[in-house]
Design a protein around this motif. Structure first.
Motif, mmCIF file in Angstrom:
data_model
loop_
_atom_site.group_PDB
_atom_site.id
_atom_site.type_symbol
_atom_site.label_atom_id
_atom_site.label_comp_id
_atom_site.label_asym_id
_atom_site.label_seq_id
_atom_site.Cartn_x
_atom_site.Cartn_y
_atom_site.Cartn_z
ATOM 1 N N GLU A 342 0.830 -1.306 -0.073
ATOM 2 C CA GLU A 342 0.090 0.013 0.238
ATOM 3 C C GLU A 342 0.878 1.318 -0.022
ATOM 4 N N HIS A 343 1.976 1.122 0.588
ATOM 5 C CA HIS A 343 2.711 2.529 0.804
ATOM 6 C C HIS A 343 3.375 2.918 -0.338
ATOM 7 N N ALA A 344 3.786 1.674 -1.482
ATOM 8 C CA ALA A 344 4.160 2.054 -2.776
ATOM 9 C C ALA A 344 3.191 2.463 -3.683
ATOM 10 N N LEU A 345 2.050 2.519 -3.612
ATOM 11 C CA LEU A 345 0.976 2.748 -4.644
ATOM 12 C C LEU A 345 0.908 4.237 -4.814
ATOM 13 N N GLN A 346 1.295 5.107 -3.970
ATOM 14 C CA GLN A 346 0.856 6.600 -4.086
ATOM 15 C C GLN A 346 2.383 7.088 -5.056
ATOM 16 N N ASN A 347 3.309 6.217 -5.169
ATOM 17 C CA ASN A 347 4.342 6.961 -6.041
ATOM 18 C C ASN A 347 4.896 5.910 -6.998
ATOM 19 N N ILE A 348 3.930 4.836 -7.308
ATOM 20 C CA ILE A 348 4.416 3.888 -8.201
ATOM 21 C C ILE A 348 4.789 4.295 -9.753
ATOM 22 N N PHE A 349 4.109 5.393 -9.913
ATOM 23 C CA PHE A 349 4.168 6.180 -11.422
ATOM 24 C C PHE A 349 5.512 6.939 -11.458
ATOM 25 N N ASP A 350 5.817 7.295 -10.483
ATOM 26 C CA ASP A 350 7.077 8.417 -10.678
ATOM 27 C C ASP A 350 8.251 7.857 -11.113
ATOM 28 N N LYS A 351 9.030 8.583 -11.597
ATOM 29 C CA LYS A 351 10.277 8.248 -12.505
ATOM 30 C C LYS A 351 11.093 7.109 -11.690
ATOM 31 N N PHE A 352 11.934 6.438 -12.008
ATOM 32 C CA PHE A 352 12.811 5.507 -11.521
ATOM 33 C C PHE A 352 12.225 4.806 -10.111
ATOM 34 N N SER A 353 10.879 4.673 -10.063
ATOM 35 C CA SER A 353 10.467 4.040 -8.913
ATOM 36 C C SER A 353 10.124 2.649 -9.149
ATOM 37 N N GLN A 354 10.841 1.669 -8.358
ATOM 38 C CA GLN A 354 10.802 0.220 -8.371
ATOM 39 C C GLN A 354 10.154 -0.379 -7.110
ATOM 40 N N VAL A 355 9.393 -1.157 -7.296
ATOM 41 C CA VAL A 355 8.482 -1.800 -6.091
ATOM 42 C C VAL A 355 9.422 -2.887 -5.531
ATOM 43 N N LYS A 356 9.717 -2.756 -4.161
ATOM 44 C CA LYS A 356 10.734 -3.985 -3.276
ATOM 45 C C LYS A 356 9.511 -4.711 -2.912
ATOM 46 N N VAL A 357 9.480 -5.881 -3.039
ATOM 47 C CA VAL A 357 8.438 -7.187 -2.627
ATOM 48 C C VAL A 357 9.197 -8.044 -1.797
ATOM 49 N N GLY A 358 8.887 -7.795 -0.389
ATOM 50 C CA GLY A 358 9.852 -8.566 0.658
ATOM 51 C C GLY A 358 10.894 -8.287 0.887
ATOM 52 N N ALA A 359 11.838 -9.096 1.060
ATOM 53 C CA ALA A 359 13.291 -8.881 1.147
ATOM 54 C C ALA A 359 14.025 -8.800 -0.467
ATOM 55 N N ARG A 360 13.272 -8.974 -1.346
ATOM 56 C CA ARG A 360 13.636 -9.103 -2.781
ATOM 57 C C ARG A 360 13.389 -7.692 -3.554
ATOM 58 N N ARG A 361 14.289 -7.128 -4.249
ATOM 59 C CA ARG A 361 13.872 -5.914 -5.289
ATOM 60 C C ARG A 361 14.437 -6.331 -6.431
ATOM 61 N N ASP A 362 13.426 -6.370 -7.570
ATOM 62 C CA ASP A 362 13.600 -6.588 -8.924
ATOM 63 C C ASP A 362 14.654 -5.543 -9.527
ATOM 64 N N ILE A 384 -4.607 6.617 -15.697
ATOM 65 C CA ILE A 384 -4.412 5.306 -15.447
ATOM 66 C C ILE A 384 -4.273 5.106 -14.040
ATOM 67 N N HIS A 385 -4.914 4.075 -13.644
ATOM 68 C CA HIS A 385 -5.088 4.016 -12.349
ATOM 69 C C HIS A 385 -4.617 2.336 -11.734
ATOM 70 N N VAL A 386 -4.268 2.271 -10.811
ATOM 71 C CA VAL A 386 -3.856 0.813 -10.153
ATOM 72 C C VAL A 386 -4.559 0.429 -8.776
ATOM 73 N N ALA A 387 -4.936 -0.855 -8.814
ATOM 74 C CA ALA A 387 -5.460 -1.546 -7.646
ATOM 75 C C ALA A 387 -4.773 -2.629 -7.316
ATOM 76 N N SER A 388 -4.412 -2.778 -6.062
ATOM 77 C CA SER A 388 -3.479 -3.680 -5.704
ATOM 78 C C SER A 388 -3.399 -4.097 -4.247
ATOM 79 N N ARG A 389 -3.278 -5.495 -3.920
ATOM 80 C CA ARG A 389 -3.048 -5.743 -2.391
ATOM 81 C C ARG A 389 -1.837 -6.759 -2.684
ATOM 82 N N PRO A 390 -1.005 -7.022 -1.579
ATOM 83 C CA PRO A 390 -0.036 -7.762 -1.496
ATOM 84 C C PRO A 390 -0.376 -9.287 -1.452
ATOM 85 N N GLY A 391 0.117 -10.227 -2.348
ATOM 86 C CA GLY A 391 -0.416 -11.615 -2.588
ATOM 87 C C GLY A 391 -1.809 -11.555 -3.132
#
Length: 416
Positions: A342-362, A384-391
Motif C-alpha cells: 500500500e505504501h508504494a501505490l502513491q508513487n509507483i508512477f514516479d520516475k525510477f520508482s521500483q517496487v520492493k517485494v519482501g526482501a527482494r527488489r527486482d 491510468i489507475h492501479v488497484a492492488s494488494r500484497p499476495g
C-alpha cells in the motif's frame, strides 16, 4: 441659600432667635442630605438628620466625627474658612468613598466664620473610576502587546521574504540542474543508441546462422550478449522517451485503428515471456471495433503493463481486456502476482520508482516504464489507475476519451 447661610451664621455666633433655629433644625431634619456646620475653631455646631444617621455625632472634632485624624492641610473646613473659598475633597471613610463639599459662611462684615459641609456617597463613582482605570490599563497592555506582535510580525515577514528569496534562488538552481540533467541524459542516450543498435544488429545477424555454423560456447556467449544489449536498448529508449515527454517533443499520430488486431499484437509481445513462466495469457474485447489514438504509443503502454504483470507473477494468469465505446475506451491488465504494498501505490508512477517485494527488489527494469505509460495516457487526455494488494495481484486500468483530448502541439496527425 443665602437665608440658609445667614441662619447658620447666626446659629454659629449664638445670636440666632428661637424661631429661626426651629426652622433651621426642622429643615435639616427633613432634608435627605448629610450636611453639618463647622466653626472656625473646628467644632461641629450643627448636623442634619441624615448626617447623624451616618456618622458619630458624639465626637465634636470635625475630622474625628468622620473617623479621620485631623491634619490642617487635609481639613476641608479649615481650608474653606481660611481661604474663604469652597472646597471639594474625596475621602475614604472606612466603608464608603465620601465627597465632601464645603462652602464658607460669612458674618455681616464678610468674614468667613464657619463652613457648611455636604457629604455624599461617592463609592459608585469611585468604583467606576477604578474600573475605568483598570480597563484603561488593560487596554494599554493589550495595545502594547499588539504593537509588540506587529513588530514581531514585521520581523517575521521580513525574515520570510529573505527566506522566500533564498528558496526561489535555490529552486531556480534546481530547475537549471534538472534541465542540465535532462540534456545530459538525452545527449548520452542519443550517443549510445547508434553504436548499441549496430552491436545488437550484428549479434542478431550472427545468431541467425545455422546451428552448426557456430560453436556451442560461442552461440551461448552471443545469446548472453544479445539479451544484455536488448536490455540496454530498452533502457536507452525509455530514457529518450522520458526526455521527449518532459521537453514536450514527443509526437503523437492520432488516427483510427482496429481494436482486435491491436490487442492481439499487444498479447503477442508478451506471449512468449508468459509461456516461459507457465502463465496463462488471455485477451478479450467488447464494444466498438475501432478506436482513435496513437496506435504505437498505446501499444507501448499495454505491452509495458503486461510485461510488468508477467515479471511479478510466478503462477496463475494474465488478463488483457478492452472495452470500447463511442465516448471512451478502457483497457485493463490484470494479474495474479505478488501485488504491490500500500505504501508504494502513491508513487509507483514516479520516475525510477521500483517496487520492493519482501526482501527482494527486482532490478531488471529501469523504473521508467510506468512513468512513460502515465505520460502517454495523459497526453491522450486519459488517466491510468492501479488497484492492488500484497499476495492478491494487481489491476492496471487505462481510460482514454474518444476522441482523445490531446494538446495540438503533440498531435502530428489529424483525428478522424
Amino acid at each position: 441659600m443665602e437665608a440658609l447661610q445667614s441662619a447658620a451664621a447666626h446659629h454659629a455666633t449664638g445670636s440666632m432667635n428661637a424661631h429661626a433655629a426651629f426652622d433651621f433644625a426642622a429643615l435639616g431634619a427633613l432634608l435627605p442630605i448629610a450636611f453639618r456646620v463647622v466653626t472656625h475653631d473646628l467644632n461641629v455646631v450643627y448636623t442634619s438628620g441624615a448626617y447623624e444617621r451616618e456618622f458619630n455625632v458624639a465626637v465634636h472634632g470635625c475630622c474625628e466625627q468622620l473617623g479621620l485624624r485631623h491634619h490642617d492641610a487635609d481639613c476641608p473646613s479649615l481650608a474653606t474658612i481660611r481661604n474663604s473659598e469652597p472646597q471639594t475633597r474625596d475621602r475614604w471613610l472606612g466603608r464608603i468613598y465620601a465627597r465632601i463639599t464645603t462652602v464658607p459662611l460669612r458674618d455681616a462684615a464678610g468674614r468667613a466664620i464657619a463652613s457648611i459641609e455636604w457629604i455624599s456617597d461617592n463609592s459608585i463613582a469611585k468604583k467606576l473610576e477604578a474600573a475605568f482605570a483598570r480597563q484603561a490599563d488593560l487596554l494599554e497592555t493589550i495595545n502594547k502587546a499588539m504593537i509588540d506582535s506587529n513588530h514581531n510580525l514585521e520581523s517575521a515577514q521580513a525574515e520570510l521574504e529573505v527566506k522566500n528569496q533564498s528558496l526561489e534562488e535555490v529552486n531556480n538552481k534546481l530547475i537549471e540542474l534538472d534541465r542540465q540533467k535532462d540534456d545530459f541524459v538525452s545527449i548520452v542516450s542519443h550517443e549510445l543508441k547508434a553504436p548499441l543498435t549496430s552491436i545488437k544488429g550484428s549479434v542478431d545477424l550472427i545468431l541467425q546462422q545455422p546451428g552448426d555454423a557456430l560453436p556451442p560456447q560461442t552461440r551461448e556467449l552471443l545469446t548472453i550478449c544479445q539479451r544484455n544489449t536488448g536490455r540496454l536498448h530498452r533502457l536507452i529508449m525509455d530514457m529518450l522517451d522520458i526526455a521527449r515527454i518532459e521537453s514536450g517533443m514527443m509526437s503523437f499520430q492520432m488516427a483510427p485503428f482496429e481494436v482486435g488486431s491491436w490487442l492481439e499484437e499487444c498479447a503477442g509481445n508478451v506471449r512468449a515471456l508468459a509461456g516461459a513462466k507457465g502463465l496463462e495469457l488471455s485477451c478479450r474485447t467488447s464494444g466498438a471495433a475501432t478506436i482513435v489514438g496513437d496506435r504505437d504509443r498505446l501499444l507501448q503502454v499495454i505491452v509495458n503493463l503486461a510485461n510488468n504483470a508477467v515479471k511479478f507473477t510466478e503462477s496463475g494468469r494474465i488478463e488483457i481486456e478492452m472495452d470500447a465505446s463511442p465516448e471512451r475506451f478502457i483497457c485493463t491488465v490484470r494479474d495474479t502476482g505478488v501485488g504491490i504494498p500500500e505504501h508504494a501505490l502513491q508513487n509507483i508512477f514516479d520516475k525510477f520508482s521500483q517496487v520492493k517485494v519482501g526482501a527482494r527488489r527486482d532490478t531488471m527494469g529501469t523504473g521508467l516504464g510506468l512513468a512513460i505509460a502515465r505520460a502517454i495516457i495523459a497526453e491522450h487526455g486519459g488517466a491510468i489507475h492501479v488497484a492492488s494488494r500484497p499476495g492478491a495481484g494487481s489491476t492496471f486500468t487505462c481510460s482514454v476519451p474518444q476522441p482523445p483530448t490531446c494538446s495540438l502541439k503533440h498531435a502530428a496527425g489529424s483525428i478522424s
